[in-house]
Write a protein that holds these residues in place. Structure first.
Motif, PDB file in Angstrom:
ATOM      1  N   ILE A  37     116.286  29.107 -14.793  1.00 30.10           N
ATOM      2  CA  ILE A  37     116.105  29.258 -16.237  1.00 30.10           C
ATOM      3  C   ILE A  37     116.393  27.898 -16.853  1.00 30.10           C
ATOM      4  N   GLY A  38     115.355  27.239 -17.353  1.00 27.81           N
ATOM      5  CA  GLY A  38     115.519  25.914 -17.942  1.00 27.81           C
ATOM      6  C   GLY A  38     115.874  25.997 -19.410  1.00 27.81           C
ATOM      7  N   VAL A  39     117.041  25.427 -19.805  1.00 27.99           N
ATOM      8  CA  VAL A  39     117.504  25.458 -21.190  1.00 27.99           C
ATOM      9  C   VAL A  39     117.929  24.045 -21.577  1.00 27.99           C
ATOM     10  N   GLU A  40     117.481  23.597 -22.752  1.00 27.28           N
ATOM     11  CA  GLU A  40     117.869  22.261 -23.212  1.00 27.28           C
ATOM     12  C   GLU A  40     119.369  22.218 -23.510  1.00 27.28           C
ATOM     13  N   ASP A  41     119.935  21.015 -23.356  1.00 24.16           N
ATOM     14  CA  ASP A  41     121.385  20.872 -23.513  1.00 24.16           C
ATOM     15  C   ASP A  41     121.863  20.974 -24.958  1.00 24.16           C
ATOM     16  N   ASN A  42     120.933  21.167 -25.915  1.00 21.88           N
ATOM     17  CA  ASN A  42     121.346  21.356 -27.308  1.00 21.88           C
ATOM     18  C   ASN A  42     121.591  22.836 -27.625  1.00 21.88           C
ATOM     19  N   LYS A  43     121.646  23.682 -26.579  1.00 16.11           N
ATOM     20  CA  LYS A  43     121.889  25.122 -26.761  1.00 16.11           C
ATOM     21  C   LYS A  43     123.077  25.542 -25.879  1.00 16.11           C
ATOM     22  N   PRO A  44     124.245  25.006 -26.100  1.00 11.67           N
ATOM     23  CA  PRO A  44     125.383  25.328 -25.224  1.00 11.67           C
ATOM     24  C   PRO A  44     125.792  26.802 -25.280  1.00 11.67           C
ATOM     25  N   GLN A  45     125.687  27.458 -26.445  1.00 16.78           N
ATOM     26  CA  GLN A  45     126.074  28.859 -26.547  1.00 16.78           C
ATOM     27  C   GLN A  45     125.129  29.759 -25.736  1.00 16.78           C
ATOM     28  N   ALA A  46     123.860  29.449 -25.754  1.00 19.34           N
ATOM     29  CA  ALA A  46     122.902  30.234 -24.971  1.00 19.34           C
ATOM     30  C   ALA A  46     123.153  30.053 -23.483  1.00 19.34           C
ATOM     31  N   ILE A  47     123.472  28.806 -23.071  1.00 21.36           N
ATOM     32  CA  ILE A  47     123.745  28.546 -21.655  1.00 21.36           C
ATOM     33  C   ILE A  47     124.971  29.321 -21.195  1.00 21.36           C
ATOM     34  N   ALA A  48     125.994  29.325 -22.028  1.00 20.26           N
ATOM     35  CA  ALA A  48     127.216  30.052 -21.672  1.00 20.26           C
ATOM     36  C   ALA A  48     126.957  31.555 -21.580  1.00 20.26           C
ATOM     37  N   ALA A  49     126.180  32.082 -22.508  1.00 26.11           N
ATOM     38  CA  ALA A  49     125.891  33.515 -22.489  1.00 26.11           C
ATOM     39  C   ALA A  49     125.091  33.902 -21.249  1.00 26.11           C
ATOM     40  N   LEU A  50     124.147  33.085 -20.850  1.00 22.52           N
ATOM     41  CA  LEU A  50     123.348  33.380 -19.655  1.00 22.52           C
ATOM     42  C   LEU A  50     124.210  33.341 -18.397  1.00 22.52           C
ATOM     43  N   ASN A  51     125.072  32.348 -18.293  1.00 19.56           N
ATOM     44  CA  ASN A  51     125.943  32.260 -17.112  1.00 19.56           C
ATOM     45  C   ASN A  51     126.897  33.448 -17.038  1.00 19.56           C
ATOM     46  N   ALA A  52     127.395  33.872 -18.196  1.00 26.43           N
ATOM     47  CA  ALA A  52     128.276  35.043 -18.205  1.00 26.43           C
ATOM     48  C   ALA A  52     127.523  36.293 -17.755  1.00 26.43           C
TER      49      ALA A  52
END
Length: 762
Positions: A212-227
């Motif tokens: 799942i490719g996510v730009e680094d300007n979306k830290p909250q989305a990245i954290a939610a996906l990892n959780a």
């Protein structure tokens, strides 16, 4: 992320101002029901759906209202319950501003769902692994899911990879376009749905891993996906990969290059590399379709821009008017009002605010003139090359611009204009403010139109050639049949002289020679009429096959009918002549004066022949009167003349019979008188036998004719019952057969008294 993934870079790209914070301050909100929903039948790449409802129909939420038309198409479902107000052309959100067919629904506010359940319940299964990929793909198709990242490609078609082996699934969560945050908020608030959708996609394509490719300007989305990965135990199969923020990293080919280092070839698809790429919003929609049986009837849309007092993201029903959403966001109209569907890079200004939200509408941008100044007047290209440096597809934007402007579309196509993803990076960096993307879109549209015209012309050429080949084949078949008939006729004609010579040698010294001459003449006329009939049929068939000769069909049909009537008349005359020729030798063997043309036998045959011709002439006169032909007067004159010939022949025959009787009575000897009396008695007996034979023959003909009338009447009754076009023709045929029956009955009535008188005289 548990796997070590090496990132790559793509050429070109830009870093415009992001402007994403304005719409991420509040959670996703549920948009209210509008006064009406306008649902375009064409919301995706491919063929438009076919409507299944009409005005006045009551529909429920989730009900199928339009079916997919072909493989590259998706169905459409009702976003809410209500009444169908119309199925009509309406303006749709497209750069062209044109209208397309839409289904208009007036919501009733009840939000009544159709009966729906998960795919697991439908199939009676518990685990995803028990459902076949084909069943999942078909369910996704029936739920109307198309790509929600912008292109709108039917998801089921994209998942049908054929024989290609897929090793990696890629979910696109980059969302690189400025202002747009719909996918960002989806990943923050519904990360579990995205991950479960990825699980379903992995099972369908048979891939071993997912990124799942996510730009680094979306830290909250990245954290939610990892959780969510940890919660679902998928951290070893699915990787959330953080990629650098760079526009357009959200392009499919660019994201694949970043994550894998591979490039999708020109004209190819990711499946050629063993990859399948889907949007995170599409994955979430797939999960809801499988887990709850919900079709795609809503989506998250970003409403942003300085002209809005309450920017944010809303869960919007498909078909909601733009004006309704703008009111929810507190839209303040500007002097130079602009509402853009999509982002500032790839979006387009809407021609009006009554246009509906579609499955691909991810953003409504309402900027002020200060925030997003209108385009300046384009100046001349200074050949700086900045557009080529910014192009992420490694194209030559300057050359494509010149080719598009000069309408040299073949050269533009040679320079791979269809590899352009229309990201707008070239226009963004152009110091001359040239709208390069608009030129490229114009060139692509012109090329597509030219291809469609060429394909249409090619189909027309193929149909024309097939028609010519069919006509040539039919002509060849007709010519072969004509030659076969000609050869058969030639053989028959060659055999006639020998037969005629033998017949002439056998009958040259008999009174039947005149009858044979008449028979040969009738035979020639009959053969000529048959040949004319065959030619007329060929001309009629050719006229029916050729549309340009349609006006000649009635003429050929009339000529065909006349020729058929002529053949019937000649056949009757020929039969009568053959009968007379057969009777001539028998009469000659009992006639003591074979060469006397005034003998009673010869005069009787002459009378009978004249009577037969009179009957034929009377029939032709009756038909001419019935049809109102111009030949009535001429035929009446012919009938009168023939009647005179009949009267003369009958008078000559009666006189010959009377003279014969007087000669028999003038014999002086008693023996002679007795012989004469015996001869007269014999003649009377012979005449009585002939009369009886004629009556018997007429009775047989009457029975046969009655059978014909009954069969013809039966066909007429069937035609009337079935309402066929042949009723008039069959009615005329029945009338003709009845006339023939009446004629035979009249002939029998005329012969019966004569037979009785003859018997009494004997």
């Amino acid at each position: 992320m548990t796997n070590l993934i090496r990132l790559h870079n793509f050429d070109g790209g830009i870093h415009p101002a992001e402007n994403k914070a304005q719409s991420t301050a509040t959670p996703v909100q549920q948009a209210s029901l509008p006064a009406e929903l306008v649902l375009p039948l064409h919301q995706h790449i491919g063929a438009a759906a076919k409507p299944l409802v009409k005005a006045g129909d009551q529909v429920l939420k989730g009900q199928l209202i339009a079916a997919a038309d072909g493989f590259v198409s998706v169905p459409l479902h009702a976003p809410t319950s209500g009444i169908v107000a119309a199925v009509e052309p309406r303006a749709v959100p497209h750069a062209s501003g044109l209208q397309e067919d839409c289904i208009v629904i007036i919501p009733d506010g009840a939000e009544r769902w159709i009966e729906h359940q998960s795919l697991y319940q439908q199939l009676g299964l518990e685990h995803l692994s028990d459902i076949s990929p084909r069943q999942l793909t078909e369910h996704i198709r029936q739920c109307g899911i198309a790509g929600m990242g912008g292109a709108g490609f039917p998801t089921a078609v994209k998942l049908s990879t054929g024989q290609r082996e897929i090793h990696t699934l890629i979910l696109n969560g980059a969302e690189c376009e400025p202002y747009i945050t719909a996918d960002d908020m989806l990943m923050r608030e519904r990360a579990s749905e995205v991950i479960q959708g990825a699980q379903i996609l992995l099972h369908i394509v048979g891939a071993k891993g997912c990124m799942i490719g996510v730009e680094d300007n979306k830290p909250q989305a990245i954290a939610a996906l990892n959780a969510a990965l940890v919660e679902l135990g998928e951290e070893h199969h699915i990787d959330v990969v953080t990629i650098p923020t760079k526009y357009p990293s959200g392009g499919e080919k660019q994201l694949i290059k970043i994550l894998t280092g591979e490039e999708v070839p020109a004209g190819g698809i990711p499946a050629d590399l063993g990859l399948v790429c889907q949007n995170v919003g599409t994955a979430a929609a797939i999960y809801r379709a499988v887990a709850f049986g919900e079709p795609l009837i809503s989506r998250i849309t970003t409403l942003t821009g300085d002209a809005m007092q309450q920017p944010g993201n809303w869960e919007v029903l498909i078909g909601t008017p733009v004006s309704h959403l703008l009111q929810l966001a507190g839209y303040q109209p500007q002097k130079r009002e602009r509402v853009i569907m999509g982002g500032p890079m790839m979006g387009f200004a809407l021609p009006g605010l009554d246009l509906p939200i579609t499955k691909t509408s991810n953003c409504l941008l309402a900027p002020t003139e200060k925030e997003l100044p209108p385009n300046d007047i384009a100046m001349a290209c200074i050949r700086c090359g900045m557009c080529a440096d910014a192009c992420p597809a490694d194209l030559l934007p300057q050359q494509l611009y010149w080719f598009s402007k000069s309408q040299e579309f073949d050269k533009a196509e040679q320079h791979n204009i269809f590899d352009c993803i229309e990201c707008g990076a070239c226009s963004y960096v152009c110091p001359s403010h040239i709208p390069l993307v608009q030129y490229y879109r114009y060139a692509k549209g012109a090329i597509r139109e030219e291809r469609a015209a060429q394909a249409k012309a090619e189909r027309a050429r193929q149909r024309f050639e097939e028609r010519l080949a069919r006509q040539e084949r039919e002509v060849a078949e007709k010519e072969a049949k004509r030659k076969a008939r000609a050869e058969a006729a030639a053989k028959a004609q060659a055999a006639k002289p020998a037969v005629a010579a033998d017949s002439a040698a056998a009958t040259s010294n008999t009174p039947a020679a005149d009858g044979n001459a008449e028979l040969e003449k009738l035979q020639k006329q009959f053969d000529a009429a048959q040949s004319a009939l065959a030619k007329t049929k060929e001309k009629l068939e050719a006229a029916r096959a050729d549309e340009s000769m349609a006006d000649k069909v009635p003429l050929f049909e009339s000529a065909l009918n006349k020729t058929q009537d002529k053949i019937k008349d000649l056949a009757k005359q020929l039969a009568a002549a053959k009968k007379a020729a057969k009777a001539a030798p028998a009469a000659a063997t009992t006639d003591t004066d074979k060469g006397d043309p005034n003998s009673p036998e010869r005069l009787k045959r002459k009378w009978e022949t004249a009577q037969a011709r009179l009957d034929t002439a009377l029939k032709r006169l009756a038909e001419a009167k019935e049809q109102g032909l111009d030949t009535v007067d001429a035929l009446q004159t012919g009938v009168d003349k023939q009647q005179e010939r009949v009267n003369e022949a009958k008078a000559a025959y009666d006189a010959s019979v009377a003279d014969g009787a007087a000669a028999g009575n003038s014999d002086g000897s008693a023996d002679g008188s007795a012989d004469g009396s015996a001869a007269e008695s014999s003649a009377v007996n012979n005449n009585a036998a002939d009369q009886a034979a004629n009556i018997d023959a007429l009775n047989k003909k009457i029975l046969a004719q009655q059978d014909r009338v009954a069969k013809m009447q039966e066909r007429l009754d069937m035609a009337k019952a079935e309402g066929l076009d042949t009723v008039d023709a069959l009615t005329l045929g029945v009338q003709k057969q009845q006339d023939k029956l009446l004629q035979l009955q009249q002939e029998l009535a005329a012969l019966a008294p004569a037979g009785t008188t003859s018997n009494e005289a004997s």
